[in-house]
Design an enzyme around this catalytic site. Structure first.
Site, short mmCIF file in Angstrom:
data_model
loop_
_atom_site.label_atom_id
_atom_site.label_comp_id
_atom_site.label_asym_id
_atom_site.label_seq_id
_atom_site.Cartn_x
_atom_site.Cartn_y
_atom_site.Cartn_z
N ASP A 131 -12.66 -45.57 36.31
CA ASP A 131 -11.49 -45.96 37.09
C ASP A 131 -11.90 -47.07 38.06
O ASP A 131 -12.75 -46.85 38.93
CB ASP A 131 -11.01 -44.72 37.87
CG ASP A 131 -9.70 -44.96 38.57
OD1 ASP A 131 -9.26 -46.12 38.64
OD2 ASP A 131 -9.12 -43.97 39.07
N ALA B 63 -6.80 -54.41 34.65
CA ALA B 63 -6.41 -53.03 34.94
C ALA B 63 -5.41 -53.03 36.09
O ALA B 63 -5.64 -53.69 37.10
CB ALA B 63 -7.64 -52.21 35.33
N ALA B 64 -4.32 -52.31 35.94
CA ALA B 64 -3.27 -52.35 36.97
C ALA B 64 -2.25 -51.24 36.74
O ALA B 64 -2.21 -50.62 35.67
CB ALA B 64 -2.55 -53.70 36.92
N TYR C 103 5.06 -54.19 43.72
CA TYR C 103 4.24 -54.76 42.64
C TYR C 103 3.99 -56.25 42.88
O TYR C 103 2.85 -56.71 42.88
CB TYR C 103 4.97 -54.55 41.30
CG TYR C 103 4.32 -55.17 40.11
CD1 TYR C 103 3.36 -54.49 39.39
CD2 TYR C 103 4.69 -56.45 39.68
CE1 TYR C 103 2.76 -55.07 38.28
CE2 TYR C 103 4.10 -57.04 38.57
CZ TYR C 103 3.14 -56.34 37.88
OH TYR C 103 2.55 -56.92 36.77
C1 UD2 Z 1 9.37 -58.82 34.04
C2 UD2 Z 1 8.10 -58.00 34.00
C3 UD2 Z 1 7.80 -57.40 35.32
C4 UD2 Z 1 7.79 -58.45 36.43
C5 UD2 Z 1 9.10 -59.26 36.38
C6 UD2 Z 1 9.03 -60.42 37.36
C7 UD2 Z 1 7.89 -57.06 31.76
C8 UD2 Z 1 7.99 -55.83 30.93
N1 UD2 Z 1 8.26 -56.91 33.04
O1 UD2 Z 1 10.49 -57.99 34.30
O2 UD2 Z 1 6.51 -56.79 35.27
O3 UD2 Z 1 6.68 -59.29 36.26
O4 UD2 Z 1 9.30 -59.81 35.07
O5 UD2 Z 1 10.24 -61.09 37.43
O6 UD2 Z 1 7.46 -58.11 31.32
N2 UD2 Z 1 17.06 -55.55 29.20
C9 UD2 Z 1 18.15 -55.24 28.39
N3 UD2 Z 1 18.07 -54.12 27.61
C10 UD2 Z 1 16.97 -53.31 27.59
C11 UD2 Z 1 15.87 -53.62 28.43
C12 UD2 Z 1 15.96 -54.76 29.23
O7 UD2 Z 1 19.17 -55.94 28.39
O8 UD2 Z 1 16.96 -52.30 26.84
C13 UD2 Z 1 17.13 -56.77 30.01
C14 UD2 Z 1 16.83 -56.55 31.48
O9 UD2 Z 1 17.99 -56.15 32.17
C15 UD2 Z 1 16.37 -57.97 31.87
C16 UD2 Z 1 15.68 -58.50 30.60
O10 UD2 Z 1 16.10 -57.66 29.55
O11 UD2 Z 1 17.47 -58.80 32.17
C17 UD2 Z 1 14.17 -58.44 30.67
O12 UD2 Z 1 13.79 -57.16 31.13
P1 UD2 Z 1 12.26 -56.66 31.12
O13 UD2 Z 1 12.27 -55.29 31.71
O14 UD2 Z 1 11.65 -56.84 29.78
O15 UD2 Z 1 11.50 -57.68 32.08
P2 UD2 Z 1 11.86 -58.26 33.55
O16 UD2 Z 1 12.08 -59.74 33.37
O17 UD2 Z 1 12.89 -57.47 34.23
#
Ligand code: UD2
Length: 317
Positions: free
Chosen positions: A57, A80-81, A147
């Site tokens: 860890d 790691a995060a 985060y």
């Molecule tokens: C991303 C990163 C997060 C952070 C953020 C910074 C990922 C997984 N997450 O979040 O760690 O760095 O960017 O801005 O890369 N959506 C749908 N349907 C679903 C799931 C998601 O429509 O079933 C939409 C969601 O509402 C969003 C988009 O897809 O508008 C992307 O969502 P996400 O969770 O993949 O990533 P994000 O951009 O929120």
């Protein structure tokens, strides 16, 4: 060839980075506590005589420092995060420990053993909302989650340590990374991993909002190459760059690509927008090109086609 220590080696980005480094001929010391990583992600790597996995860890005081002192790597790639923004909101103390305190331990381990370079997994989340698009590295940083705040503080902590004690720090600000081995288990998993699973199961996906929101989706294999460049390219000085494509894809476009590959699956349903969801996130990739010699080469349509064919369940005959 170099010896690289990768923390989070059994995770999504870590395992691809490990595979890429091994394919280049580097030696990799993998570290993972398997909290969210999976040993299966390293099935291929574990066959290599140039790879070993250490189940420790990073956040446990002393553990990493002892390994770094014994292994004397040329560089550390710290991946790691606690990887979920939503989990950081639900558990800010754990976020502090895994995403900030652990970074301090990495910086200290590097200092104590004279490691020349540290590569850090930062995030587009450090910019927060309302930043001019495409986002450039010099943009004002206004993180809106524990985060994002911990990632930003970690960048500063590492850069300060590096400047003071004489090692190079490369901060990689990942945008929306996707590809094989991304875990679709939680509702907050990356949208592409969720869509891939739903379409594979023949179930319609849910689009939150009107589907016109856009993201800069970058393939994990490109991210792995960017990490390898940051760790091994000669002559780099400290700095932070966006790891992105510079191309925006809307959620509607994403669903359309999946539909083309899965014509039998019902059309997406629409649900209310997620609270706190940002509308557009697009990175400017110019600095990564200039500083690392990195350019993402996988177009979303191609990356998705490969993901869909790789994860397809073979038909029983
Ligand atoms: C991303 C990163 C997060 C952070 C953020 C910074 C990922 C997984 N997450 O979040 O760690 O760095 O960017 O801005 O890369 N959506 C749908 N349907 C679903 C799931 C998601 O429509 O079933 C939409 C969601 O509402 C969003 C988009 O897809 O508008 C992307 O969502 P996400 O969770 O993949 O990533 P994000 O951009 O929120």
């Amino acid at each position: 060839m170099a010896k690289i220590l990768v923390t989070g080696a059994a995770g999504f980005i870590g395992s691809h980075t490990t595979d890429f480094l091994l394919a280049e001929g580097q030696t990799v010391v993998g570290v993972d506590n398997l909290r969210t990583g999976h040993r299966e992600n390293l099935t291929a790597a574990l066959r290599s005589p140039r790879f070993a996995l250490h189940p420790l860890d990073v956040a446990a005081p002393g553990a990493l420092a002892a390994l770094v002192a014994a292994e004397r790597p040329d560089a550390i790639i710290h991946l790691a995060a606690l990887v979920s923004v939503q989990e950081s909101i639900a558990n800010p103390a754990l976020n502090f420990s895994l995403n900030l305190q652990a970074t301090h331990l990495v910086a200290e381990a590097a200092r104590a053993s004279g490691v020349g370079r540290v590569v850090f997994a930062s995030s587009a989340a450090i910019y927060g909302d309302g930043v001019a698009q495409p986002v450039r590295e010099a943009a004002e940083k206004r993180p809106v989650s524990p985060y994002g705040a911990a990632k930003l503080a970690s960048e500063d902590l590492l850069l300060g340590h590096g400047a003071c004690y004489g090692f190079t720090v490369r901060c990689q600000r990942y945008f929306n990374v996707y590809g094989p081995r991304q875990d679709p288990a939680s509702p907050y998993s990356g949208v592409i991993s969720i869509f891939a699973r739903r379409y594979r199961e023949g179930k319609p996906v849910a689009i939150y909002g009107d589907g016109r929101q856009t993201r800069d989706f970058v393939a994990v294999r490109d991210v792995a190459r960017a990490n390898a460049l940051a760790a091994t390219r000669p002559g780099l000085i400290s700095g932070a760059v966006n790891i992105c494509t510079g191309r925006a894809t809307s959620l509607r476009e994403l669903a359309e690509i999946f539909s083309t590959h899965n014509p039998g699956v019902a059309a997406p349903t629409y649900a209310p927008a997620r609270p706190g969801d940002i509308l557009h996130s697009l990175g400017d990739p110019a600095s990564a090109g200039a500083e690392l010699g990195f350019k993402a080469t996988t177009a979303v349509a191609k990356g998705l086609a490969e993901l869909i064919s790789e994860t397809a369940v073979p038909l029983l005959s």
